[in-house]
Scaffold this motif. Sequence first.
Motif, PDB file in Angstrom:
ATOM      1  N   MET A   1      16.364  16.708  -1.296  1.00 54.49           N
ATOM      2  CA  MET A   1      15.492  16.933  -2.243  1.00 54.49           C
ATOM      3  C   MET A   1      14.409  18.261  -2.126  1.00 54.49           C
ATOM      4  N   PRO A   2      14.461  18.920  -3.031  1.00 50.78           N
ATOM      5  CA  PRO A   2      13.670  20.278  -2.705  1.00 50.78           C
ATOM      6  C   PRO A   2      12.270  20.075  -2.740  1.00 50.78           C
ATOM      7  N   LYS A   3      11.387  21.178  -2.180  1.00 44.70           N
ATOM      8  CA  LYS A   3      10.195  20.889  -2.189  1.00 44.70           C
ATOM      9  C   LYS A   3       9.343  20.882  -3.484  1.00 44.70           C
ATOM     10  N   GLY A   4       8.401  19.779  -3.665  1.00 43.97           N
ATOM     11  CA  GLY A   4       7.753  19.687  -4.622  1.00 43.97           C
ATOM     12  C   GLY A   4       8.427  18.678  -5.773  1.00 43.97           C
ATOM     13  N   SER A   5       9.634  18.236  -5.448  1.00 51.63           N
ATOM     14  CA  SER A   5      10.354  17.177  -6.128  1.00 51.63           C
ATOM     15  C   SER A   5       9.559  15.843  -5.735  1.00 51.63           C
ATOM     16  N   LYS A   6       9.798  14.818  -6.780  1.00 55.55           N
ATOM     17  CA  LYS A   6       9.078  13.545  -6.536  1.00 55.55           C
ATOM     18  C   LYS A   6      10.312  12.451  -6.280  1.00 55.55           C
ATOM     19  N   ALA A   7       9.689  11.309  -5.720  1.00 55.66           N
ATOM     20  CA  ALA A   7      10.368  10.216  -5.334  1.00 55.66           C
ATOM     21  C   ALA A   7       9.365   9.111  -5.417  1.00 55.66           C
ATOM     22  N   LYS A   8       9.995   8.064  -6.036  1.00 54.62           N
ATOM     23  CA  LYS A   8       9.309   6.532  -6.223  1.00 54.62           C
ATOM     24  C   LYS A   8       9.695   5.653  -4.978  1.00 54.62           C
ATOM     25  N   CYS A   9       8.364   4.941  -4.606  1.00 55.58           N
ATOM     26  CA  CYS A   9       8.481   3.949  -3.404  1.00 55.58           C
ATOM     27  C   CYS A   9       7.825   2.838  -4.105  1.00 55.58           C
ATOM     28  N   TYR A  10       8.554   1.486  -3.885  1.00 62.89           N
ATOM     29  CA  TYR A  10       7.964   0.364  -4.470  1.00 62.89           C
ATOM     30  C   TYR A  10       7.260  -0.390  -3.055  1.00 62.89           C
ATOM     31  N   GLY A  11       7.366   0.223  -1.953  1.00 64.97           N
ATOM     32  CA  GLY A  11       6.648  -0.579  -0.797  1.00 64.97           C
ATOM     33  C   GLY A  11       7.513  -0.544   0.177  1.00 64.97           C
ATOM     34  N   TYR A  12       8.776  -0.602  -0.011  1.00 64.70           N
ATOM     35  CA  TYR A  12       9.706  -0.987   1.101  1.00 64.70           C
ATOM     36  C   TYR A  12      10.021   0.241   2.161  1.00 64.70           C
TER      37      TYR A  12
ATOM     38  N   GLY B   1       0.834  -1.203  -0.128  1.00 69.12           N
ATOM     39  CA  GLY B   1       0.033   0.055  -0.184  1.00 69.12           C
ATOM     40  C   GLY B   1       0.949   1.305  -0.033  1.00 69.12           C
ATOM     41  N   LEU B   2       2.099   0.954   0.238  1.00 69.89           N
ATOM     42  CA  LEU B   2       3.066   2.297   0.455  1.00 69.89           C
ATOM     43  C   LEU B   2       3.652   2.606  -1.053  1.00 69.89           C
ATOM     44  N   ALA B   3       3.386   1.457  -1.814  1.00 68.70           N
ATOM     45  CA  ALA B   3       4.015   1.734  -3.250  1.00 68.70           C
ATOM     46  C   ALA B   3       3.358   2.927  -4.041  1.00 68.70           C
ATOM     47  N   GLY B   4       4.348   3.706  -4.711  1.00 64.41           N
ATOM     48  CA  GLY B   4       3.871   4.801  -5.452  1.00 64.41           C
ATOM     49  C   GLY B   4       4.690   6.060  -5.498  1.00 64.41           C
ATOM     50  N   THR B   5       4.236   7.095  -6.123  1.00 63.26           N
ATOM     51  CA  THR B   5       4.920   8.216  -6.334  1.00 63.26           C
ATOM     52  C   THR B   5       4.527   9.239  -5.291  1.00 63.26           C
ATOM     53  N   TYR B   6       5.619   9.848  -4.600  1.00 60.13           N
ATOM     54  CA  TYR B   6       5.611  10.811  -3.564  1.00 60.13           C
ATOM     55  C   TYR B   6       6.057  12.183  -3.781  1.00 60.13           C
ATOM     56  N   LYS B   7       5.589  13.443  -3.442  1.00 62.62           N
ATOM     57  CA  LYS B   7       6.014  14.542  -3.446  1.00 62.62           C
ATOM     58  C   LYS B   7       6.480  15.338  -2.184  1.00 62.62           C
ATOM     59  N   VAL B   8       7.505  15.763  -2.252  1.00 61.03           N
ATOM     60  CA  VAL B   8       8.217  16.401  -1.039  1.00 61.03           C
ATOM     61  C   VAL B   8       7.557  17.618  -0.798  1.00 61.03           C
TER      62      VAL B   8
END
Length: 273
Positions: A229-240, A201-208
């Motif tokens: 990571m600056p505000k508004g930048s994105k990070a990818k999580c695969y659930g880990y 359920g944690l997998a997905g794209t996140y914004k700072v």
Amino acid sequence: MISNCGHDERGKYSGGAAGDQTGTEWAVIKWYSRPWKCVLRHPDKKVRGMIARMAKAAAENNLVGYDQAQRYTFWEHLKASGYDPAKITVKCEADCSSGVAAIVKAVGCRLGIQKLKDVSIYCYTGNLRAALRAAGFKVLTSNKYLTSDAYLLEGDVLLNDGAHTAINVTNGSKAADSTVTSQNGVEVDVKIDAAQKFNKGLAGTYKVTASALNLRAGAGADKAFLTEMPKGSKAKCYGYYTDVSGTKWLYVEAAVAGKRYTGFASSRYLAKQ
């Protein structure tokens, strides 16, 4: 983490519907032992990086599924989409070896490398080792490459001859390319910790959401700094993730100033998109 094209929506190898019906036909999953017989590694970091990015994009595009009977349709639509799996808009299919061959060939087309362009999309697991070796890949058979992902680099091709193949998409904790980062302009060696838990359920794209968020080599504010990571930048999580005092530190991938990083960031300052 590996990009794994392994079965259709019924857990079978042919006869299913086109496209990825379940999100698991071609997916990014945790490394596992097939067991692997060798790792095929291209010496050019740029090539490896593009192989990894394309393998992830194919896995994340649910118009691309698994079917041995339609295994060449992925290449047809990949070519028609400018060799970008994310831009495929027609349901199509691959299997493990045709998917790997198509991605390697497409990287050759995008980078103008003839040996990679010459890789046949008709490769299968029984001749993939020879085909990629002819294209310039190194064959690694040391036990350390086959029994865990610790020494793997993004873009490494995992192979069990005659059975299965997949693409590694993240740098291992002990791999040379994963241990170099920049802190205050100085190159330092940093070991990236392994995540301790998994939640799909944690997998997905996140914004700072913070003004800036530190990406670290492990879970916790005391772990080595990788980048900001600056505000508004994105990070990818695969659930880990790893839990520290009730806070989830997500294991993420992010690009900062044109450089790609893998590390941990506090979920308190990340909003799922």
